[in-house]
Design a protein around this motif. Structure first.
Motif, PDB file in Angstrom:
ATOM      1  N   SER A 211      18.556  65.662  52.202  1.00 34.85           N
ATOM      2  CA  SER A 211      19.558  66.353  53.007  1.00 34.85           C
ATOM      3  C   SER A 211      20.894  65.705  52.666  1.00 34.85           C
ATOM      4  O   SER A 211      21.098  64.519  52.939  1.00 34.85           O
ATOM      5  N   ILE A 212      21.785  66.464  52.041  1.00 29.13           N
ATOM      6  CA  ILE A 212      23.031  65.921  51.510  1.00 29.13           C
ATOM      7  C   ILE A 212      24.203  66.601  52.192  1.00 29.13           C
ATOM      8  O   ILE A 212      24.246  67.831  52.295  1.00 29.13           O
ATOM      9  N   ARG A 213      25.137  65.800  52.662  1.00 27.18           N
ATOM     10  CA  ARG A 213      26.381  66.311  53.226  1.00 27.18           C
ATOM     11  C   ARG A 213      27.506  66.009  52.245  1.00 27.18           C
ATOM     12  O   ARG A 213      27.770  64.848  51.942  1.00 27.18           O
ATOM     13  N   ILE A 214      28.148  67.058  51.723  1.00 26.84           N
ATOM     14  CA  ILE A 214      29.140  66.925  50.665  1.00 26.84           C
ATOM     15  C   ILE A 214      30.502  67.361  51.181  1.00 26.84           C
ATOM     16  O   ILE A 214      30.628  68.423  51.804  1.00 26.84           O
ATOM     17  N   ARG A 215      31.522  66.570  50.902  1.00 24.79           N
ATOM     18  CA  ARG A 215      32.876  66.947  51.289  1.00 24.79           C
ATOM     19  C   ARG A 215      33.272  68.242  50.586  1.00 24.79           C
ATOM     20  O   ARG A 215      33.348  68.308  49.361  1.00 24.79           O
ATOM     21  N   ALA A 216      33.553  69.273  51.389  1.00 22.87           N
ATOM     22  CA  ALA A 216      33.901  70.573  50.818  1.00 22.87           C
ATOM     23  C   ALA A 216      35.270  70.565  50.161  1.00 22.87           C
ATOM     24  O   ALA A 216      35.565  71.434  49.336  1.00 22.87           O
ATOM     25  N   ASP A 217      36.111  69.583  50.523  1.00 17.86           N
ATOM     26  CA  ASP A 217      37.440  69.525  49.920  1.00 17.86           C
ATOM     27  C   ASP A 217      37.428  68.815  48.569  1.00 17.86           C
ATOM     28  O   ASP A 217      38.444  68.774  47.879  1.00 17.86           O
ATOM     29  N   ARG A 218      36.272  68.264  48.173  1.00 18.97           N
ATOM     30  CA  ARG A 218      36.211  67.530  46.919  1.00 18.97           C
ATOM     31  C   ARG A 218      35.261  68.147  45.909  1.00 18.97           C
ATOM     32  O   ARG A 218      35.236  67.727  44.739  1.00 18.97           O
ATOM     33  N   MET A 219      34.460  69.126  46.331  1.00 16.94           N
ATOM     34  CA  MET A 219      33.479  69.673  45.399  1.00 16.94           C
ATOM     35  C   MET A 219      33.275  71.160  45.630  1.00 16.94           C
ATOM     36  O   MET A 219      33.301  71.644  46.756  1.00 16.94           O
ATOM     37  N   ALA A 220      33.088  71.891  44.523  1.00 13.03           N
ATOM     38  CA  ALA A 220      32.725  73.300  44.566  1.00 13.03           C
ATOM     39  C   ALA A 220      31.332  73.434  43.964  1.00 13.03           C
ATOM     40  O   ALA A 220      31.035  72.826  42.922  1.00 13.03           O
ATOM     41  N   LEU A 221      30.465  74.173  44.597  1.00 12.06           N
ATOM     42  CA  LEU A 221      29.108  74.383  44.104  1.00 12.06           C
ATOM     43  C   LEU A 221      29.087  75.638  43.240  1.00 12.06           C
ATOM     44  O   LEU A 221      29.513  76.703  43.668  1.00 12.06           O
ATOM     45  N   THR A 222      28.600  75.502  42.017  1.00 10.72           N
ATOM     46  CA  THR A 222      28.653  76.595  41.054  1.00 10.72           C
ATOM     47  C   THR A 222      27.266  76.882  40.494  1.00 10.72           C
ATOM     48  O   THR A 222      26.367  76.035  40.555  1.00 10.72           O
ATOM     49  N   ALA A 223      27.109  78.061  39.927  1.00  5.56           N
ATOM     50  CA  ALA A 223      25.856  78.433  39.273  1.00  5.56           C
ATOM     51  C   ALA A 223      26.127  79.541  38.268  1.00  5.56           C
ATOM     52  O   ALA A 223      27.054  80.336  38.429  1.00  5.56           O
ATOM     53  N   THR A 224      25.311  79.572  37.220  1.00  5.33           N
ATOM     54  CA  THR A 224      25.339  80.673  36.263  1.00  5.33           C
ATOM     55  C   THR A 224      24.145  81.562  36.560  1.00  5.33           C
ATOM     56  O   THR A 224      22.995  81.105  36.512  1.00  5.33           O
ATOM     57  N   LEU A 225      24.411  82.811  36.891  1.00  5.13           N
ATOM     58  CA  LEU A 225      23.350  83.727  37.289  1.00  5.13           C
ATOM     59  C   LEU A 225      23.077  84.719  36.166  1.00  5.13           C
ATOM     60  O   LEU A 225      23.992  85.190  35.481  1.00  5.13           O
ATOM     61  N   HIS A 226      21.809  85.035  35.973  1.00  9.38           N
ATOM     62  CA  HIS A 226      21.404  85.978  34.935  1.00  9.38           C
ATOM     63  C   HIS A 226      20.757  87.187  35.588  1.00  9.38           C
ATOM     64  O   HIS A 226      19.893  87.049  36.457  1.00  9.38           O
ATOM     65  N   ARG A 227      21.204  88.346  35.189  1.00 10.34           N
ATOM     66  CA  ARG A 227      20.657  89.583  35.740  1.00 10.34           C
ATOM     67  C   ARG A 227      19.382  89.948  34.990  1.00 10.34           C
ATOM     68  O   ARG A 227      19.380  90.084  33.765  1.00 10.34           O
TER      69      ARG A 227
END
Length: 236
Positions: A211-227
């Motif tokens: 269970s991880i709490r990440i500062r939203a002002d320091r990190m953006a969560l990204t992903a590459t999605l494939h259709r």
């Protein structure tokens, strides 16, 4: 416009931390001076930038991208961004696992396990608070390892001789409780990313619940999605 600028900041577009002036931004976006000011004002309220007369608009803290399409530890993800250090707050065996944790790991609570809590820092600023539970046979091997300087994932693979395989991840936004906010250096009830992850070895066995709490002002969560292929319609 604010969305595009926010993305550019996350992607490291402004390496020196300084945004172009209002006139240049207006030219780049084909926007009026009022529209530019509104976008910058929004980013300032979010704490992304600061604006001062004679100084201009500057990024307050850089945001870093954390890809969710690869199973990796934070130090692996942040390679090239800066120096990751870990403050080990808890590293101990537990005689009985919390029931919800035991259910996720597929073991009896009485089997026990290992509880870790680490505060992660990037270049001297707090980034995330990580709470981890591991099965006993995996976690006990880690207690004599360099938990302050190494990622748990790589330590699991080294000490067990098994590769990690997959992870189930859920991300949602929550308001930081006072204790978490104090550790992360943010205001009480500030929004943080809550990342819940169950990691399995290559043979499918669950061994690690985080269970991880990440500062939203320091990190953006990204992903590459494939259709994928569209579903096949059943003939009538």
């Amino acid at each position: 416009m604010a969305d595009v600028l926010r993305y550019q900041i996350t992607a490291g577009r402004f390496a020196d931390g300084v945004l172009p002036d209002e006139r240049r931004l207006g030219e780049q976006f084909g926007a009026s001076r009022n529209a530019v000011r509104e976008a910058l004002a929004l980013l300032r309220r979010e704490g992304v930038v600061t604006r001062k007369p004679g100084v201009g608009t500057r990024v307050v803290l850089p945001k870093y991208g954390h890809g969710l399409d690869r199973l990796a530890g934070l130090a692996e993800v942040m390679t090239g961004y800066g120096t990751i250090t870990n403050e080990v707050r808890t590293a101990r065996p537990v005689a009985e696992l919390p029931v919800p944790i035991a259910e996720r790991l597929g073991v009896d609570p009485a089997a026990g396990g290992v509880h870790l809590e680490r505060l992660r820092w990037l270049d001297g600023l707090p980034l995330s608070l990580d709470t981890t539970y591991l099965t006993a046979d995996v976690g006990l091997r880690l207690l004599d390892c360099d938990l302050a300087g190494r990622d748990v994932f790589s330590l699991i693979e080294e000490t067990t001789g098994q590769r990690l395989g997959t992870a189930e991840v859920a991300v949602h936004a929550v308001n930081a409780d006072p204790d978490t906010a104090a550790l992360l250096g943010i205001p009480d009830h500030a929004a943080v990313f809550a990342l819940e992850r169950l990691t399995r070895t290559a043979d499918g066995r669950p061994v690690d619940v985080e269970s991880i709490r990440i500062r939203a002002d320091r990190m953006a969560l990204t992903a590459t999605l494939h259709r994928g292929l569209p579903p096949v319609e059943n003939p009538l």
